[in-house]
Design a protein around this motif. Structure first.
Motif, short mmCIF file in Angstrom:
data_model
loop_
_atom_site.label_atom_id
_atom_site.label_comp_id
_atom_site.label_asym_id
_atom_site.label_seq_id
_atom_site.Cartn_x
_atom_site.Cartn_y
_atom_site.Cartn_z
N UNK A 129 49.08 39.47 47.22
CA UNK A 129 49.59 40.78 47.66
C UNK A 129 50.09 40.73 49.02
N UNK A 130 51.65 41.00 48.98
CA UNK A 130 52.04 40.46 50.24
C UNK A 130 52.83 41.75 51.08
N UNK A 131 52.73 42.82 50.40
CA UNK A 131 53.02 44.11 51.23
C UNK A 131 52.01 45.37 51.04
N UNK A 132 52.27 46.48 51.89
CA UNK A 132 51.42 47.45 51.86
C UNK A 132 51.70 48.27 50.58
N UNK A 133 52.96 48.21 50.38
CA UNK A 133 53.22 49.14 49.04
C UNK A 133 52.71 48.44 47.83
N UNK A 134 52.63 46.93 47.88
CA UNK A 134 52.23 46.03 46.66
C UNK A 134 50.86 46.45 46.58
N UNK A 168 47.12 49.07 39.81
CA UNK A 168 47.02 47.87 39.02
C UNK A 168 47.19 46.36 39.82
N UNK A 169 47.38 46.98 40.97
CA UNK A 169 47.44 45.56 41.89
C UNK A 169 46.46 44.65 42.12
N UNK A 170 46.60 43.31 42.22
CA UNK A 170 45.55 42.65 42.31
C UNK A 170 44.74 42.72 43.52
N UNK A 171 43.49 42.53 43.40
CA UNK A 171 42.58 42.90 44.38
C UNK A 171 42.48 41.76 45.59
N UNK A 202 37.49 41.96 45.95
CA UNK A 202 36.84 42.95 44.86
C UNK A 202 36.08 44.21 45.34
N UNK A 203 35.36 44.23 46.37
CA UNK A 203 34.84 45.51 46.80
C UNK A 203 35.61 46.51 47.24
N UNK A 204 37.12 46.14 47.76
CA UNK A 204 38.01 47.32 48.13
C UNK A 204 38.92 47.60 47.35
N UNK A 205 38.56 48.74 46.72
CA UNK A 205 39.29 49.35 45.52
C UNK A 205 40.74 49.81 46.19
N UNK A 206 41.84 49.52 45.39
CA UNK A 206 43.27 49.87 46.03
C UNK A 206 43.63 49.11 47.21
N UNK A 214 44.64 46.02 53.02
CA UNK A 214 44.26 44.60 53.02
C UNK A 214 45.20 43.85 52.26
N UNK A 215 45.93 42.82 52.80
CA UNK A 215 46.93 41.97 51.93
C UNK A 215 46.69 40.51 52.20
#
Lengths: 168, 783
Positions: free
Chosen positions: B143-148, B153-156, B159-163, B362-363
């Motif tokens: 995950x390399x940007x805040x929009x991504x 459905x973005x990879x986490x 795991x504990x931080x949804x979205x 988080x990215x």
């Protein structure tokens, strides 16, 4: 592999056995204990490791000791008098607040020493161009330029006074 | 040099005396962490992740241990350390706690994340060892940007931080704000991104740690702005009592926030020293400093402002997303940037309605820490752009529009529930504009044939955040107070402790000036003691421009207490009452025409204590603390910049920079100017040059100074500084903080100046660093 090296630093001769890959700045700092020269980037950009080799400023992080055998190497430790009295350039840096954390300062001092020896008549703009060789993160450079310029002016005035005195 | 020549009205405060730090630093006799050598010392380097996001399948260090010179190599399982976890006291909907392991355990979350520590007889052998490490990764989608990060459905990353959201706060939401915007005469909008930056102290991070059998202590010499916090975290991570850990800080080559959080490497190196019972040194190399240390500033703003027809601001509606990278930093957490932006965005203006949502995402990038200014460079830029756009829309002069909306009556309690103490908001703008006008820059701007623009930025900066202000942010550990202990020795000299930590700001000089005035001693007779957890009661270090406001007030209060004690002893010895005595301003206590010097009083306090008043303890020391009661104190400034654009290259040349600043009473005007100039240089760097970028795989693209463009003396202009002085009512010396203002104002002023120069092109640029090619294209089209 170990290399035997003979270095002359601040007028003192040292015989050293070092790995050939060891950089000059590491030898100065960690083998000779001259920790005034600092390491800021290890790729020749920031200039914190600037020392004089036969009077010319060089990046000690890009040099190997073998390259400077037989040369006259000078570091920041050579500037102040043995009793700790700062030289004119160092005093100008203090007077103009040309240093804050002081980490880049030895590099700027040696850069300026080398440059002013070569170009004693340098203008403030020319000094600014040379100051652009090194990085400082604290001062915004203005007071470094002013300190070096002030030192150059004082040295020229002192020289003039000497000349006037000798003709009088 | 004659010491009296530096004193103004007999006072040390206000005089630009020679810095106490200078002689050693100029002579090359400072002691920075890499200057320290201990007998038998080993050198550490870190095996770092080559993947942005992956599961660790295996870590094999067998070959590493066989490399000549390597003494040991440890992975997470070998060292078995507790994680570093920073917390906010906020509900789960607002904050998700995440743990940062000292060494990555089963997953890596950014390129450069430490996976194992290699300890060798010299640093060269340690680097040889790194090359022999075999780490098997099972790559995950990065995950390399805040929009991504926010995409459905973005990879986490955790795991504990949804979205991928670590912090999500919605605040203020003034009643009726929807209607305000619906009915407003003019609504303007700024959508902007600011680049990821490195605070970039020229001295990289580093530590020397060793276990001392005599003291039964793990001694850690580290370049940190927060030594007590390092002690607390280290003690927990390795499972030692805090008293078994001593953290000291040698000279420091800058910090700017990057060193005011606890680093994983300093913990790992100390743990290795503890395990090996040998000194271990770690010095970060520049590549690691650029790619794998703490970064900052990457934010996205979508902000609207409503104005009336006559230019009155009616409201601000903001959405802020901060890309905090892979982990929450200790002690501030990933909330540091969004909580600052949301709390303070209304800035220096009388904004009646305000709504904000601020998030930390988080990215898979290196984590973030506070960096000089913390969000204020960005929101000031946004607010100042809003005023420029509104001025254009309303057909008003942008400076005049600011004048109509600046806070001018103090104390002022804003829509953000913050009370602003008196400042010179209007005066600084007037003086800044008048200065540029008198210097002829408005005429130059109007000259045909040159692309010249003038930009302004008005802002204030909360300095001296007390525990109340940090508690409002709901930090789980709440910084704020400072404690100081002063001790007078036999000869009448004093040593004063401070919980703050100078790393370029000159506290050995400025704090000594404060004490010198309180006790009537020359500042040479005052020694400032800082950066030692054994000698100083719990301190919070230096950040957020807190040192002179809070630390300076604590040393002043301790000095006053010691003065009272000296008078008490003198009154007893002279056989008079306390009220008849006074410090004489020259190292003694006077009662009428009789006088006792401090040395005479100390002689009694230590060597003839039987002469002391009954019930008074022997010795001469006093302890005092200071905390800010309320919302702190606000420094303020206006920056004015003149730029010229080069149509051939899109380059920006700064022709003039004027800063009118007000930090209350300046303890040392030259130091204040130095802080302003250095801050402005860093602000210009963010506006025009510096950016940490990543490719789509999350690989950092600026691993050296060839790619990360730090400005030099060729790019940074001289700065004219004018001082205004609105003393702070509640700090002991009337001082406000001065550490960050330069950095805060510069990006806004530069961006406004560039847009002013582009006024004929129809192009407006709002992102930083301002892309040179965008300027080039705008000038090509607008020609």
């Amino acid at each position: 592999m170990i290399q035997l090296i003979e270095l002359t630093v601040n007028g003192e001769r040292h015989d050293l056995a070092v790995e050939p890959r060891r950089t000059l700045v590491d030898v100065l700092r960690h083998d000779l204990g001259l920790t005034g020269t600092h390491v800021g980037c290890e790729h020749g950009i920031c200039g914190a490791c600037t020392v004089l080799v036969d009077g010319a400023p060089v990046r000690a992080c890009l040099m190997f000791p073998a390259q400077v055998e037989g040369a006259d190497i000078r570091t920041v430790e050579s500037l102040a008098a043995p009793d700790g009295t700062l030289n004119d350039l160092q005093q100008c840096f203090s007077a103009h607040h040309g240093l804050q954390c002081g980490f880049c300062t030895p590099g700027f001092l040696m850069l300026a020493e080398g440059y002013l020896a070569e170009e004693p008549d340098a203008t403030k703009e020319e000094i600014r161009e040379v100051v652009a060789s090194n990085l400082c993160r604290c001062t915004g450079y203005q007071t470094i330029v002013e300190a070096i310029d002030d030192c150059a002016v004082r040295r020229r005035a002192a020289l003039q006074q000497q000349l006037d005195g000798s003709t009088a | 040099m004659n010491e009296a020549a530096f004193r103004k009205d007999g006072a040390w405060v206000g005089a630009s005396v020679p810095r106490r730090e200078d002689p050693r630093l100029l002579a090359g006799r400072g002691r920075f962490v890499d200057d320290i050598t201990l007998p038998g010392m080993l050198h550490a380097q870190f095996v770092r992740s080559t993947e942005a996001h992956a599961e660790i399948r295996s870590v094999d260090l067998a070959e590493v241990r066989a490399v000549p010179g390597v003494v040991a190599a440890f992975d997470a399982a070998d060292l078995d350390l507790r994680d570093i976890t920073a917390l906010l006291d906020r509900p789960a909907a607002e904050f998700v706690p995440t743990a940062m392991p000292v060494l990555a355990r089963d997953r890596v979350r950014y390129v450069g994340e430490p996976v194992a520590i290699v300890v060798a007889r010299d640093p060269y052998a340690a680097e040889d060892g790194l090359e022999a490490a075999v780490v098997e990764y099972a790559p995950l989608e990065p995950v390399v940007s805040d929009t991504a990060a926010l995409a459905p459905g973005a990879p986490l990353v955790h795991a504990e931080a949804a979205a991928n959201t670590l912090v999500d706060v919605s605040m203020f939401a003034t009643e009726g704000i929807e209607e305000t915007f619906a009915e407003a005469h003019t609504v303007v909008r700024v959508q902007t991104r600011t680049g990821r930056q490195n605070a970039l102290p020229l001295e990289t991070r580093g530590v020397v740690a060793d276990w001392d059998d005599r003291d039964e202590q793990l001694r850690v010499q580290t370049c940190s702005q927060v030594p007590h916090q390092v002690r607390t975290v280290l003690a927990r991570c390795v499972g030692l009592d805090e008293k078994r850990v001593r953290v000291t800080v040698p000279d420091m080559g800058g910090g700017f926030g990057q060193k005011c959080v606890v680093g994983r490497e300093e913990i790992a190196a100390a743990a290795a020293a503890l395990r090996l019972r040998r000194p271990v040194k770690w010095i970060e190399d520049r590549r690691d400093a650029l790619t794998a240390s703490f970064l900052a500033r990457e934010q996205r703003y979508d902000v609207r402002a409503a104005f009336s027809a006559d230019g009155e601001i009616l409201g601000i509606d903001a959405d802020v997303v901060c890309d905090m990278g892979a982990y929450s930093c200790y002690p501030f957490t990933a909330g540091i940037e969004p909580l600052m932006a949301s709390a303070e965005m209304p800035s220096v203006y009388t904004v009646p309605a305000y709504r904000v949502r601020a998030r930390a995402v988080t990215t898979n990038k290196a984590p973030t820490a506070p960096y000089r200014g913390v969000s204020r460079p960005q929101y000031v830029m946004v607010v100042e752009r809003l005023f420029e756009k509104a001025a254009r829309a309303l057909g008003l002069d942008a400076v005049e529009l600011r004048r109509r909306n600046l806070i001018t009556t103090f104390p002022y309690t804003g829509v953000n529930a913050v009370t602003y103490d008196p400042g010179s908001y209007l005066e600084s703008l007037d003086l800044c504009e008048a200065t540029l006008r008198e210097e002829g820059w408005f005429d130059r701007r109007a000259e045909p044939g040159r692309v010249v623009g003038i930009g302004f930025a008005c802002f204030s900066e909360r300095t001296g955040y007390g525990s109340g202000a940090f508690a409002q942010r709901r930090m789980a550990v709440v910084p704020g107070f400072d404690l100081s202990q002063i001790t007078m020795d036999l000869d009448g000299t004093v040593a004063v402790t401070t919980g703050t930590l100078s790393h370029g700001q000159s506290h050995e000089t400025t704090m000594a000036q404060i004490v010198a005035d309180r006790l009537g001693l020359p500042y040479e007779r005052v020694k400032i003691v800082q950066g030692d957890t054994d000698r100083i009661t719990y301190g919070w270090g230096s950040f957020a421009s807190r040192s002179i406001t809070i630390g300076g007030s604590a040393v002043a209060a301790a000095s006053v207490k010691l003065g009272e004690r000296l008078r008490e002893i003198a009154a007893h010895l002279l056989g008079t009452d306390l009220d008849s005595t006074a410090l004489d301003g020259d190292g003694g206590v006077r009662a009428g025409d009789r006088r006792l010097s401090y040395a005479e009083l100390a002689d009694v306090a230590y060597l003839r204590s039987h002469l002391l008043p009954k019930g008074l303890d022997p010795g001469l020391s006093a302890t005092a603390s200071f905390d800010v009661d309320g919302d702190g104190t606000f420094s303020n400034a206006t920056h004015g910049v003149v730029v010229e654009l080069d149509p051939g290259t899109g380059g920006v040349r700064i022709l003039r920079y004027v800063c009118v600043e007000d930090c209350g009473v300046a303890i040392h005007p030259q130091v204040v100017e130095g802080q302003a100039r250095g801050g402005i240089a860093q602000g210009i760097a963010g506006a025009l040059f510096e950016q940490v970028t990543y490719d789509e795989a999350g690989q950092p693209q600026a691993p050296s100074f060839m790619e990360y463009k730090v400005p030099t003396a060729a790019e940074i202009p001289d700065v004219r500084i004018e001082h205004l002085e609105t003393p702070c009512a509640f700090t002991e010396s009337g001082a406000k903080g001065a550490g960050e203002g330069g950095t805060i104002g510069a990006p806004a002023a530069v961006l406004n100046a560039v847009n002013d120069a582009l006024r004929h092109t129809g192009t407006e640029l709002d992102d930083t660093p301002i892309p040179r090619e965008s300027i080039f294209r705008a000038l090509e089209v607008g020609r």
